[in-house]
Design an enzyme around this catalytic site. Structure first.
Site, short mmCIF file in Angstrom:
data_model
loop_
_atom_site.label_atom_id
_atom_site.label_comp_id
_atom_site.label_asym_id
_atom_site.label_seq_id
_atom_site.Cartn_x
_atom_site.Cartn_y
_atom_site.Cartn_z
N ARG A 164 0.88 -1.38 -0.08
CA ARG A 164 -0.02 0.19 0.13
C ARG A 164 0.74 1.32 -0.14
O ARG A 164 0.53 2.40 0.60
CB ARG A 164 -0.89 0.06 1.21
CG ARG A 164 -2.00 -1.23 1.41
CD ARG A 164 -2.91 -1.21 0.10
NE ARG A 164 -3.56 -2.15 0.18
CZ ARG A 164 -3.40 -3.58 -0.33
NH1 ARG A 164 -2.39 -3.67 -1.02
NH2 ARG A 164 -4.32 -4.59 -0.33
N SER A 237 -11.36 -0.19 2.91
CA SER A 237 -10.58 -0.78 3.92
C SER A 237 -9.84 0.37 4.47
O SER A 237 -8.96 1.26 3.91
CB SER A 237 -9.55 -1.99 3.55
OG SER A 237 -10.26 -3.17 3.09
N GLU A 333 -4.93 3.61 6.06
CA GLU A 333 -4.57 3.49 4.44
C GLU A 333 -5.01 4.72 3.92
O GLU A 333 -4.11 5.39 2.99
CB GLU A 333 -5.63 2.46 3.81
CG GLU A 333 -5.05 1.20 3.88
CD GLU A 333 -5.67 0.16 2.98
OE1 GLU A 333 -5.98 0.71 1.73
OE2 GLU A 333 -5.68 -1.13 3.16
#
Length: 337
Positions: A164, A237, A333
């Site tokens: 990520r 998410s 995130e």
């Protein structure tokens, strides 16, 4: 090209946070961007690059100029006996691009179906799902250097991808605007069925595994577990799955035999952040106008009228409780402007 002032961004971010940009412009062509770069007044303010708004937590007022990447187009640019090379403009909707590749018979991206956002955001975040990351298929990224106005092409290696993360979120943040992305898609299928409930869903549908059926299975799973941003604001998410040592994973597994973990690399393991958040008591729990989704503890949702402060207050409390319960740090995130 038109410069907007006091632009409402509430419909341009999937968390549906109330936000307003001091200045806003949509970029449909290189000429639009070059006009912005050549504007002596706009060059003095801070710039923010907006794609699909699916991985952002926006403040109530965004100071400076928001550049909305809106260029369109996708095409097969070349092929050899092993690969198709497909280029997509940064403003393309990611899932629409994935479905187009499958319709053309180009395989590889099926596990990444229904991920929200745009093609241009995919390499920045190194998006991933169900055992696949975009870095696995990305060939090169073409960007505008906002300091010089020149185009620069980055190879897969130069993007410095990690979980990520990428060069564009680190040293390149704010300097490079992704304009198009080229993917190298294999002609020989290599199906990824080992993550999540893909095999179970294929069995339920009584279909053989191929790229198209995998895509449909992934879409069904995501629609079942994840809220539609059009119905309830969310950024997918919200936390990364933490990566821990084998020793820590093993000690946690002794205390919690049902701990969900996956082998990662260098003798490390990736823990399921959703499991940790659930066991910390946050699944379906609210804090003011925000909460963790009742069907998937990994997803932070806006129940209406939330601000960025509300989001970060909840995120901090969830992280703290996971840390206190399991001794594991979890990180958000989304990008914070």
């Amino acid at each position: 090209m038109q410069i907007h002032t006091h632009k409402d961004l509430s419909t341009l971010n999937t968390l549906q946070l109330r936000s307003q940009a001091e200045h806003f412009v949509e970029l449909h062509s290189p000429h639009d961007l070059l006009a912005v770069l050549g504007d002596s007044q706009l060059s003095k303010v801070s710039w923010h690059i907006l794609g699909g708004g699916s991985n952002l937590v926006l403040p109530s007022i965004v100071r400076g100029l928001v550049l909305k990447v809106a260029n369109q187009g996708r095409e097969l640019i070349q092929e050899d006996h092993e690969y198709w090379f497909v280029k997509a403009q940064a403003g393309e909707i990611w899932n629409e691009f994935v479905q187009w590749t499958l319709q053309q018979g180009y395989w590889g991206l099926e596990n990444l179906s229904l991920i929200p956002g745009t093609v241009g955001a995919a390499p920045i975040q190194n998006i991933g799902a169900y055992g696949v990351e975009v870095k696995d298929f990305l060939w090169e990224v073409t960007c505008f250097d906002l300091q010089t106005g020149n185009l620069k092409t980055f190879s897969n290696k130069e993007c410095r991808f990690s979980y990520r993360d990428s060069f564009f979120k680190q040293e390149g943040a704010g300097r490079y605007l992704v304009w198009d992305v080229t993917f190298r898609l294999p002609k020989k299928n290599s199906l990824h069925l080992e993550y999540g409930d893909i095999r179970k869903e294929l069995d339920r549908q009584q279909v053989e595994a191929d790229p198209r059926t995998i895509s449909r299975a992934v879409i069904h799973i995501r629609q079942t577990k994840l809220p539609d941003p059009q119905v309830i604001g969310n950024a997918g998410s919200f936390f990364k799955n933490p990566i821990v040592s084998k020793e820590l994973r093993d000690s946690l597994q002794l205390k919690h035999p049902d701990l969900v973990s996956f082998p990662y690399q260098n003798n490390q393991f990736k823990l399921a952040a959703g499991w940790l958040i659930d066991r910390a008591g946050w699944k379906g729990k609210k804090l003011g106008p925000v909460g963790m989704y009742e069907k998937q503890a990994l997803v932070l949702v806006n129940h209406g009228g939330a601000s960025s402060d509300d989001v970060w207050k909840l995120a901090h409390q969830v992280s703290l409780d996971v840390k206190n319960n399991f001794g594991v740090e979890i990180e958000p995130e989304p990008i914070r402007w």
